[in-house]
Design a protein around this motif. Structure first.
Motif, PDB file in Angstrom:
ATOM      1  N   GLN A 143      -8.384  -6.242 -52.562  1.00 55.61           N
ATOM      2  CA  GLN A 143      -9.171  -5.059 -52.202  1.00 55.61           C
ATOM      3  C   GLN A 143     -10.269  -5.434 -51.208  1.00 55.61           C
ATOM      4  OE1 GLN A 143      -8.477  -1.943 -53.089  1.00 55.61           O
ATOM      5  NE2 GLN A 143     -10.140  -1.221 -51.802  1.00 55.61           N
ATOM      6  N   LEU A 144     -10.876  -6.595 -51.388  1.00 53.94           N
ATOM      7  CA  LEU A 144     -11.897  -7.067 -50.457  1.00 53.94           C
ATOM      8  C   LEU A 144     -11.295  -7.284 -49.072  1.00 53.94           C
ATOM      9  CD1 LEU A 144     -14.829  -8.010 -50.026  1.00 53.94           C
ATOM     10  CD2 LEU A 144     -14.056 -10.303 -50.627  1.00 53.94           C
ATOM     11  N   TRP A 145     -10.076  -7.855 -49.013  1.00 55.78           N
ATOM     12  CA  TRP A 145      -9.425  -8.079 -47.734  1.00 55.78           C
ATOM     13  C   TRP A 145      -9.159  -6.754 -47.033  1.00 55.78           C
ATOM     14  CZ3 TRP A 145      -4.758  -6.887 -45.393  1.00 55.78           C
ATOM     15  CH2 TRP A 145      -4.491  -7.565 -44.205  1.00 55.78           C
ATOM     16  N   TYR A 146      -8.670  -5.780 -47.774  1.00 53.36           N
ATOM     17  CA  TYR A 146      -8.403  -4.480 -47.180  1.00 53.36           C
ATOM     18  C   TYR A 146      -9.689  -3.796 -46.713  1.00 53.36           C
ATOM     19  CZ  TYR A 146      -3.396  -4.187 -47.873  1.00 53.36           C
ATOM     20  OH  TYR A 146      -2.058  -4.384 -47.775  1.00 53.36           O
ATOM     21  N   ALA A 147     -10.764  -3.997 -47.422  1.00 55.12           N
ATOM     22  CA  ALA A 147     -12.029  -3.351 -47.055  1.00 55.12           C
ATOM     23  C   ALA A 147     -12.696  -4.011 -45.855  1.00 55.12           C
ATOM     24  CB  ALA A 147     -12.984  -3.368 -48.240  1.00 55.12           C
ATOM     25  N   PRO A 188      -1.400  -3.559 -41.410  1.00 59.78           N
ATOM     26  CA  PRO A 188      -2.071  -4.466 -42.346  1.00 59.78           C
ATOM     27  C   PRO A 188      -1.152  -5.064 -43.407  1.00 59.78           C
ATOM     28  CG  PRO A 188      -3.266  -2.404 -42.155  1.00 59.78           C
ATOM     29  CD  PRO A 188      -1.996  -2.245 -41.406  1.00 59.78           C
ATOM     30  N   GLN A 189      -0.145  -4.305 -43.870  1.00 59.03           N
ATOM     31  CA  GLN A 189       0.742  -4.826 -44.917  1.00 59.03           C
ATOM     32  C   GLN A 189       1.531  -6.039 -44.419  1.00 59.03           C
ATOM     33  OE1 GLN A 189       0.565  -1.544 -44.131  1.00 59.03           O
ATOM     34  NE2 GLN A 189      -0.436  -0.758 -45.962  1.00 59.03           N
ATOM     35  N   ALA A 190       1.882  -6.040 -43.140  1.00 58.74           N
ATOM     36  CA  ALA A 190       2.646  -7.158 -42.583  1.00 58.74           C
ATOM     37  C   ALA A 190       1.769  -8.392 -42.375  1.00 58.74           C
ATOM     38  CB  ALA A 190       3.278  -6.743 -41.260  1.00 58.74           C
ATOM     39  N   ASN A 191       0.477  -8.201 -42.276  1.00 62.00           N
ATOM     40  CA  ASN A 191      -0.435  -9.313 -42.013  1.00 62.00           C
ATOM     41  C   ASN A 191      -1.253  -9.718 -43.240  1.00 62.00           C
ATOM     42  OD1 ASN A 191      -0.146  -9.775 -39.047  1.00 62.00           O
ATOM     43  ND2 ASN A 191      -0.622  -7.589 -39.046  1.00 62.00           N
ATOM     44  N   GLU A 192      -0.929  -9.165 -44.381  1.00 62.80           N
ATOM     45  CA  GLU A 192      -1.669  -9.467 -45.601  1.00 62.80           C
ATOM     46  C   GLU A 192      -1.515 -10.943 -45.969  1.00 62.80           C
ATOM     47  OE1 GLU A 192      -0.654  -8.303 -49.987  1.00 62.80           O
ATOM     48  OE2 GLU A 192      -1.674  -6.615 -49.030  1.00 62.80           O
TER      49      GLU A 192
END
Length: 177
Positions: A22-26, A35-39
């Motif tokens: 969640q921190l990464w997404y924020a 973003p899903q491909a680079n997670e």
């Protein structure tokens, strides 16, 4: 200062150890078109948890040591430490007719078990129309143990004819004034 250490420790613990995804997404995902491909991988999140947990533990220990030191029983060593820190905090520029007094020293010391009393004031002679040197002494004494003593000396040039603000120099010494 202690509050800042506690806040940083808790933020690190909550944000990174509990939910690093969640921190990464924020904070980072907005930079990517997909973003899903680079997670980051699960291993990267796990390593982030470990590093953040260690950092949170370090800040927590620093906050705990600082808290215990400030609430522990008064000793001469603790009075010397808080007295020296208070003198550093009180040194600086004040308004023309102001200087730190008992209330400012009590606030700078930050302990209820230290009594602050105004001591003697020494005025250095100066020709009429000029500033003169002033030295104010404040006695610090343990409330429960009067053998624990310190002295804060406030020195500055002031008086009726002093132009502008005054520069205060505060020093601490062990023992009575």
């Amino acid at each position: 200062m202690v509050a800042v250490l506690w806040i940083v420790a808790l933020l690190l613990l909550v944000l990174t150890v509990v939910n690093p995804r969640q921190l990464w997404y924020a904070t980072t995902a907005w930079q990517f078109k997909n973003p899903q491909a680079n997670e980051p991988s699960e291993a990267s999140f796990a390593l982030g948890r470990v590093v953040s947990g260690i950092a949170a533990l370090g800040f927590g220990i620093a906050a705990l040591v600082t808290t215990v030191g400030s609430v522990g029983p008064l000793s001469q060593e603790r009075l010397d430490s808080v007295g020296s820190a208070a003198a550093r905090d009180l040194t600086g520029e004040y308004g023309k007719y102001g200087s730190p007094g008992v209330a400012a020293i009590e606030d700078a010391i930050g302990r209820d078990d230290v009594e602050v009393r105004e001591g003697r004031t020494v005025n250095e002679d100066a020709p009429f129309g000029e500033s003169y040197g002033i030295e104010e002494y404040y006695e610090l004494e343990g409330v429960e143990d009067d053998s624990i003593r310190g002295c804060i000396e406030i020195a500055y040039d002031g008086g009726l004819f002093h132009d502008g603000d005054i520069d205060v120099d505060a020093t601490y010494s062990t023992g009575a004034c």
